[in-house]
Design an enzyme around this catalytic site. Structure first.
Site, short mmCIF file in Angstrom:
data_model
loop_
_atom_site.label_atom_id
_atom_site.label_comp_id
_atom_site.label_asym_id
_atom_site.label_seq_id
_atom_site.Cartn_x
_atom_site.Cartn_y
_atom_site.Cartn_z
N TYR A 125 24.35 66.12 12.09
CA TYR A 125 25.44 66.53 12.97
C TYR A 125 25.39 68.01 13.33
O TYR A 125 25.23 68.38 14.49
CB TYR A 125 26.79 66.20 12.33
CG TYR A 125 27.01 64.75 12.07
CD1 TYR A 125 27.35 63.87 13.10
CD2 TYR A 125 26.85 64.21 10.80
CE1 TYR A 125 27.54 62.53 12.87
CE2 TYR A 125 27.04 62.86 10.55
CZ TYR A 125 27.38 62.03 11.60
OH TYR A 125 27.56 60.68 11.36
N PRO A 138 31.52 58.24 19.51
CA PRO A 138 31.81 56.92 20.05
C PRO A 138 33.18 56.89 20.72
O PRO A 138 34.04 57.74 20.48
CB PRO A 138 31.83 56.02 18.80
CG PRO A 138 31.29 56.87 17.68
CD PRO A 138 31.59 58.28 18.05
N HIS A 357 32.05 62.39 15.43
CA HIS A 357 31.53 61.51 14.40
C HIS A 357 31.31 62.18 13.04
O HIS A 357 31.22 61.49 12.02
CB HIS A 357 30.20 60.93 14.89
CG HIS A 357 29.80 59.64 14.27
ND1 HIS A 357 29.83 59.41 12.91
CD2 HIS A 357 29.35 58.48 14.82
CE1 HIS A 357 29.40 58.18 12.66
NE2 HIS A 357 29.11 57.60 13.80
N LYS A 435 32.66 34.38 14.10
CA LYS A 435 32.09 34.39 12.75
C LYS A 435 32.54 33.18 11.93
O LYS A 435 31.89 32.83 10.94
CB LYS A 435 32.46 35.68 12.03
CG LYS A 435 33.93 35.88 11.76
CD LYS A 435 34.18 37.22 11.07
CE LYS A 435 35.67 37.43 10.79
NZ LYS A 435 35.93 38.76 10.16
N ASP A 446 27.08 39.07 9.82
CA ASP A 446 26.42 40.29 10.27
C ASP A 446 24.93 40.08 10.43
O ASP A 446 24.34 40.48 11.44
CB ASP A 446 26.68 41.44 9.29
CG ASP A 446 26.11 42.75 9.80
OD1 ASP A 446 26.68 43.31 10.75
OD2 ASP A 446 25.07 43.20 9.27
N TYR A 468 17.97 49.91 14.47
CA TYR A 468 18.81 50.61 13.49
C TYR A 468 20.15 49.91 13.36
O TYR A 468 20.80 49.58 14.35
CB TYR A 468 19.03 52.06 13.93
CG TYR A 468 20.15 52.76 13.18
CD1 TYR A 468 19.91 53.33 11.95
CD2 TYR A 468 21.44 52.80 13.69
CE1 TYR A 468 20.92 53.95 11.24
CE2 TYR A 468 22.47 53.42 12.99
CZ TYR A 468 22.21 53.99 11.76
OH TYR A 468 23.21 54.59 11.07
N SER A 470 23.70 50.56 10.82
CA SER A 470 24.31 51.45 9.84
C SER A 470 24.81 50.66 8.63
O SER A 470 25.52 49.67 8.78
CB SER A 470 25.47 52.21 10.49
OG SER A 470 26.16 52.98 9.53
N THR A 481 25.80 56.98 4.94
CA THR A 481 25.12 55.79 5.44
C THR A 481 23.65 55.75 5.03
O THR A 481 23.06 56.76 4.67
CB THR A 481 25.16 55.73 6.98
OG1 THR A 481 24.42 56.83 7.53
CG2 THR A 481 26.58 55.73 7.51
N SER A 570 25.75 48.66 15.20
CA SER A 570 26.62 48.72 14.03
C SER A 570 27.77 47.75 14.21
O SER A 570 28.17 47.45 15.34
CB SER A 570 27.15 50.14 13.79
OG SER A 570 27.83 50.62 14.92
N GLN A 571 28.27 47.25 13.10
CA GLN A 571 29.47 46.41 13.12
C GLN A 571 30.68 47.28 12.82
O GLN A 571 30.72 47.96 11.79
CB GLN A 571 29.38 45.29 12.09
CG GLN A 571 30.63 44.43 12.04
CD GLN A 571 30.62 43.36 10.97
OE1 GLN A 571 31.66 42.82 10.62
NE2 GLN A 571 29.45 43.03 10.44
#
Length: 645
Positions: A125, A138, A357, A435, A446, A468, A470, A481, A570-571
């Site tokens: 970051y 985000p 973030h 789900k 997932d 990718y 997370s 992460t 990512s979820q």
């Protein structure tokens, strides 16, 4: 979401909850600068007592290298893989630098609460120089609200502010329920950093400022900023009615008066913003106003309408609004993107938030989102008891926009407008199933969705996509992460099986199960801190800090290909029809964040228009078709669900 070896974070998720009367040990008082280390915030305990949080482990070198080679295999031919194996042998063998770096890293781990935490905050970051918009921050799209008029918009904004303050009081009172992973407690300190935190631009490296005891918010309207006190002299939250009254005063005063888009500076390249920041705060009036923004609990942006692009709908418009504000001529200047939380309330029911973030991952923000929406939708006024009137209302923050500063604004506006025009946002609301059905198949939702994304990419581009996802490491003190490398030998075998016309359904099902199980196995390793990427980063930074030459392994073609993450996923789960969205990690890649609900799923997707190797519309369709094709296999050959879907 995270750039791997290069260390860039956008998306993706210790400590006791702060009381309103004290800051945690090591945290500067309001308005003071704190070091970039996360270890200076939070103590690893919760209101119920000490959490049994362990230190993050350092994986064994041989284990990481074995996993690395396996993850590289789908992306390279036999000759390239053989070259990577030789590079690994040189790195880890007798006399190789890998053993020395491993020993130094293990030594660091004995001296730190978390060997990675301060490195991660700095590299992922604070030293990352691309803009926070698109590349890092985000947006979270809330369900469309029912308001139509300005008065209704302001009423909704007042409710959202009241809800956020109620959540802040829960944090201060130690009433956020500690989260568990099975029987393992999770680090909760990211919740402490949601409110009152601000990123500060700097040359080559930014810093973070914490203001947990702040008593005001900042309201942005038509590029004007107002400091609004939100606590009474007795320490209570001001009523919703008082907040609404102040918002109406601001909107009436500034509704037809548009200021220079000063906030667009915060959306610029970080080095450019750092340069402009020095010019900005040279003036004492500007410096005072900037400090008020930085010290605020959060920013509320009362936005103007963003025109809907042809062929899109209000959800795409909301995604654009929350990622970049529509550029400098729309709402891009009605922001302060360095603030951790910015609540956005736009006309015609469009609303949500954008967040910087660095202090927290997506899931704590999503948990807060569920609280906000439940509070607003319940109609309860938990914090609207009659309070003593505020001694002062909203105070306008003045800025002196000099010619030099105007030049910086112009440069930033041009840069941001070009970026906003290039990023394409879209979404998929998949309603065939959710789900709930996946769980009837005794599959991880997932892992199932991850394999659907893998398959969608392969069926569209006919090549493996480095991928990718997370994974949270919050089972460890100050954990953040790890990367789940979702592209595997098994995922590509599954994609190829699905595309073979003569392949029978049972063998497709077996390939699907193998891919899902391989992903589950990597997830299990990653959440325990035994993935590939953070260990590689730690060894790299160990070499750098000890003045050692960067090992040749890091320039290996196989490693580079496996770390070029064309899929950034990512979820971020929510009970509501809300979803998170962000930009891709690579110029030729896709962003894909998802919210799997019981009977449907939301996906926020993105790509760059200028890149000829991606096609967001086709990717969205491919994802939809992948989910349907997987269902078709399962409904015939899989477990037989009980009852009607």
């Amino acid at each position: 979401m995270t750039r791997l070896i290069q260390s860039r974070t956008v998306a993706s998720p210790l400590g006791r909850v702060i009381t309103s009367s004290s800051a945690p040990p090591g945290v500067a008082a309001a308005g003071k600068m704190c070091p970039t280390s996360q270890q200076n915030y939070g103590t690893g305990t919760n209101p119920a007592g000490p959490l049994a949080l362990q230190r993050q482990p350092v994986p064994k070198l041989a284990d990481t290298m074995q996993k690395l080679l396996r993850s590289i295999e789908p992306h390279v031919d036999a000759d390239t893989l053989a070259g990577t194996k030789r590079a690994v042998e040189t790195f880890t063998g007798s006399g190789g630098i890998g053993q020395k770096l491993q020993a130094l890293l293990e030594q660091r781990a004995t001296q730190k609460d978390n060997w990675l935490a301060d490195w991660w905050l700095r590299c992922a970051y604070m030293e990352y120089r691309d803009p926070v918009i698109v590349y890092s921050s985000p947006g979270l799209v809330f369900p469309r609200a029912s308001y139509k008029t300005l008065d209704e918009q302001l009423l909704y904004a007042a409710k959202m502010v009241s809800a956020a303050l109620a959540y802040k009081m829960l944090i201060d009172g130690g009433k956020i329920k500690p989260e568990m992973m099975g029987k393992v407690p999770l680090d909760m300190s990211q919740y402490e950093k949601i409110f009152g935190t601000c990123r500060i631009p700097g040359k080559e490296r930014d810093s973070v400022q914490y203001n947990p005891r702040s008593r005001h918010i900042v309201v942005a309207c038509n590029n004007h900023y107002y400091r609004l006190p939100v606590f009474t002299s007795g320490g209570g939250i001001v009523s919703e009615g008082q907040i609404l009254a102040e918002l109406k005063k601001i909107a009436i005063k500034e509704g037809n008066s548009r200021a220079a888009p000063l906030g667009i500076l915060t959306a610029n390249h970080r080095d450019s913003w750092a340069r402009a920041y020095e010019t900005l705060v040279e003036d004492s009036t500007n410096r005072s106003s900037v400090q008020s923004i930085q010290q605020a609990l959060f920013v509320l942006s009362i936005d103007c309408e963003l025109p809907q692009k042809q062929g899109t709908d209000h959800i795409v418009t909301a995604s654009d609004l929350l990622i970049h504000g529509g550029g400098s001529t729309a709402n891009g200047g009605n922001r302060w993107y360095d603030k951790t939380i910015q609540l956005v309330v736009a006309p015609n029911g469009i609303n949500g938030l954008t967040y910087e973030h660095s202090p927290a991952e997506g899931q704590p923000i999503a948990v807060m989102t569920d609280f906000l929406l439940e509070y607003i939708n319940s109609g309860k006024c938990l914090n609207t008891m009659d309070q003593a009137e505020l001694k002062e209302g909203a105070i306008k923050l003045d800025f002196n926009v000099t010619p030099a500063l105007q030049s910086e604004i112009g440069q930033a506006a041009g840069y941001v407008d070009k970026l906003a025009a290039d990023i394409q946002m879209d979404y998929l609301h998949f309603t065939d199933y959710g789900k709930g059905f996946i769980k009837t198949q005794r599959m991880s939702p997932d892992s199932y969705i991850q394999m659907a994304i893998q398959y969608a990419f392969y069926r569209l581009h006919h090549v493996p996509g480095a991928h990718y996802e997370s994974a949270q490491n919050r089972m460890y003190l100050h954990g953040r992460t790890e990367t789940i490398r979702s592209c595997s030998v098994e995922s590509i075998a599954f994609a190829r099986a699905m595309l073979e016309p003569k392949r029978d359904g049972r063998s497709k099902l077996e390939a699907m199960k193998a891919a899902i199980n391989a992903h589950k196995a990597y997830v299990s390793m990653a959440i325990q801190g035994y993935g590939v990427d953070r260990h590689l980063l730690g060894l790299k930074l160990t070499a750098k800090e000890n003045g050692l030459t960067l090992p040749e392994l890091y320039s290996d073609q196989g490693l580079q290909k496996s770390a070029h993450m064309r899929l950034s996923t990512s979820q971020v789960a929510s009970r509501y029809d809300a979803f998170m969205c962000y930009g891709p990690l690579t110029e030729d890649g896709y962003g894909c964040c998802y919210n799997p609900k019981e009977d449907d799923m939301w996906f926020g997707v993105s790509a760059f228009r200028s890149n000829k190797d991606t096609d967001l519309s086709r990717f969205r369709v491919s994802l939809q078709e992948a989910l349907r094709e997987m269902y078709e296999v399962l409904v015939v050959y899989g477990e037989k669900p009980k009852g009607k879907l």
